[in-house]
Design an enzyme around this catalytic site. Structure first.
Site, PDB file in Angstrom:
ATOM      1  N   HIS A  71      42.577  42.953  36.031  1.00 57.02           N
ATOM      2  CA  HIS A  71      42.139  44.364  36.394  1.00 57.02           C
ATOM      3  C   HIS A  71      42.122  44.937  35.002  1.00 57.02           C
ATOM      4  CE1 HIS A  71      43.412  43.980  40.783  1.00 57.02           C
ATOM      5  NE2 HIS A  71      42.226  43.290  40.521  1.00 57.02           N
ATOM      6  N   HIS A  95      35.072  45.386  44.601  1.00 60.93           N
ATOM      7  CA  HIS A  95      36.318  44.995  43.694  1.00 60.93           C
ATOM      8  C   HIS A  95      36.196  43.745  43.244  1.00 60.93           C
ATOM      9  CE1 HIS A  95      40.411  44.366  42.733  1.00 60.93           C
ATOM     10  NE2 HIS A  95      40.221  43.174  42.920  1.00 60.93           N
ATOM     11  N   HIS A 108      38.237  33.959  41.232  1.00 62.45           N
ATOM     12  CA  HIS A 108      38.859  34.018  40.017  1.00 62.45           C
ATOM     13  C   HIS A 108      38.757  32.504  39.455  1.00 62.45           C
ATOM     14  CE1 HIS A 108      40.574  37.816  39.756  1.00 62.45           C
ATOM     15  NE2 HIS A 108      41.366  37.621  40.716  1.00 62.45           N
ATOM     16  N   ASP A 151      36.615  42.239  39.586  1.00 63.42           N
ATOM     17  CA  ASP A 151      37.413  41.079  39.025  1.00 63.42           C
ATOM     18  C   ASP A 151      36.422  40.058  38.197  1.00 63.42           C
ATOM     19  OD1 ASP A 151      39.591  41.383  40.540  1.00 63.42           O
ATOM     20  OD2 ASP A 151      39.132  40.406  42.037  1.00 63.42           O
TER      21      ASP A 151
END
Length: 326
Positions: free
Chosen positions: A121, A279, A306, A283
């Site tokens: 973030h 969001h 991720h 990321d």
């Protein structure tokens, strides 16, 4: 704002293919418009760092411990470097792909001496504001979670301001499509004159989430308004085992959106109807920042997280190194 409300024809095709796991990049190119090859040189921009030191404290999402960080100015060409000031010797970890290590539901950097969780973030916010160089002093094993978004870090950056440095930025650009696929997760970078991200999220078993799409050309003001406030999210049935096993000790409705069945458990609800896919873009920006230079490309992602973001970034980096050696 209208371009984000309706997915273009090629994105609608991606969503359709995702629903039965038939996505192939051969089919993908049928939907994507031709003629997007980069023809102009990278823009001449100077590197930036922050103007003054800025600090923030809070609780960690995974450890639940009180943690704090300080962003400090750094010389040109030094990059983003984390420093664990709570450990003997103040060990450093550069924010680069070679230091990424496996971690559940976040991005973790590590060396033999130390590690830091939840860097994505902050890296996303720094990248969005064009900050190339900074030293991040951290007291604790992870960064403060804030409210689960990048807002806490955007506020820090805007409070301290940025300063231009006497060195040119080194942009990364591609001359041909580069892609990474595994199962029903796909990422591709296409040549472009800007950094644009298009994300397709697909949760067929969630009556609330289902499919969401968002496309975003990176600009700091748009990032602040459209991406930074968007919080991390999880399905209730996915997050409970992590809490029960003690993997997530600081998580709650104050720092994440939690979805159960067809409703959001947070009393205030979502900040945007499509906060979840936004969001995902937040990321993705943070994970791609680990390449270590600003990217000129249109990155299109389908159902990535991720680990796949980092794997794709490594594919990009490897391809760029091969191109430079030829």
């Amino acid at each position: 704002m209208g371009e984000e409300k309706v997915a273009p024809k090629w994105a609608a095709g991606l969503i359709s293919c995702c629903s039965d796991n038939r996505l192939k990049f051969g089919n993908f190119f049928r939907w994507f418009p031709r003629g997007t090859c980069l023809t102009q040189s990278a823009p001449a921009e100077m590197q930036k760092t922050i103007q003054h030191e800025a600090s923030v404290s809070g609780s960690g999402l995974f450890t639940g411990e009180k943690v704090s960080l300080k962003i400090c100015p750094s010389p040109p060409d030094s990059g983003i470097v984390f420093q664990r000031t709570d450990l003997p010797g103040n060990p450093e970890i550069p924010a680069l792909l070679s230091f990424v290590r496996e971690a559940p539901r976040c991005t973790r950097l590590a060396t033999e001496k130390t590690s830091i969780l939840m860097v994505e973030h902050l890296l996303s916010a720094l990248y969005a504001y064009g900050i190339d160089n900074a030293r991040i002093e951290v007291e604790g094993p992870e960064l403060p979670a804030g409210d689960g978004s990048a807002q806490i870090f955007v506020d820090m950056i805007e409070k301290t301001g940025c300063t231009v440095q006497p060195s040119l930025r080194k942009f990364v650009r591609i001359s041909q499509p580069i892609y990474w696929s595994e199962g029903d997760v796909h990422l591709i970078a296409l040549p472009a004159q800007e950094f644009r991200l298009s994300y397709t999220m697909h949760y067929p078993h969630s009556p609330l989430l289902r499919s969401q799409y968002y496309s975003f050309a990176l600009q700091s003001l748009r990032y602040k308004a459209e991406i930074a406030p968007c919080r991390t999210f999880s399905l209730y049935e996915e997050i409970v085992p992590f809490i029960e096993k003690g993997i997530i000790k600081g998580g709650g409705l104050e720092n994440a959106l939690v979805i159960q069945g067809g409703r959001i458990l947070n009393p205030e609800g979502a900040r945007f109807e499509d906060e979840m896919v936004r969001h995902k873009i937040l990321d993705l920006i943070g994970d791609l920042a680990l390449i270590g230079a600003p990217l000129l490309a249109h990155v299109i992602a389908v159902r990535s997280g991720h680990s796949s973001n980092v794997a794709f970034a490594k594919t990009l980096s490897k391809t760029l190194k091969l191109e430079r050696s030829n």
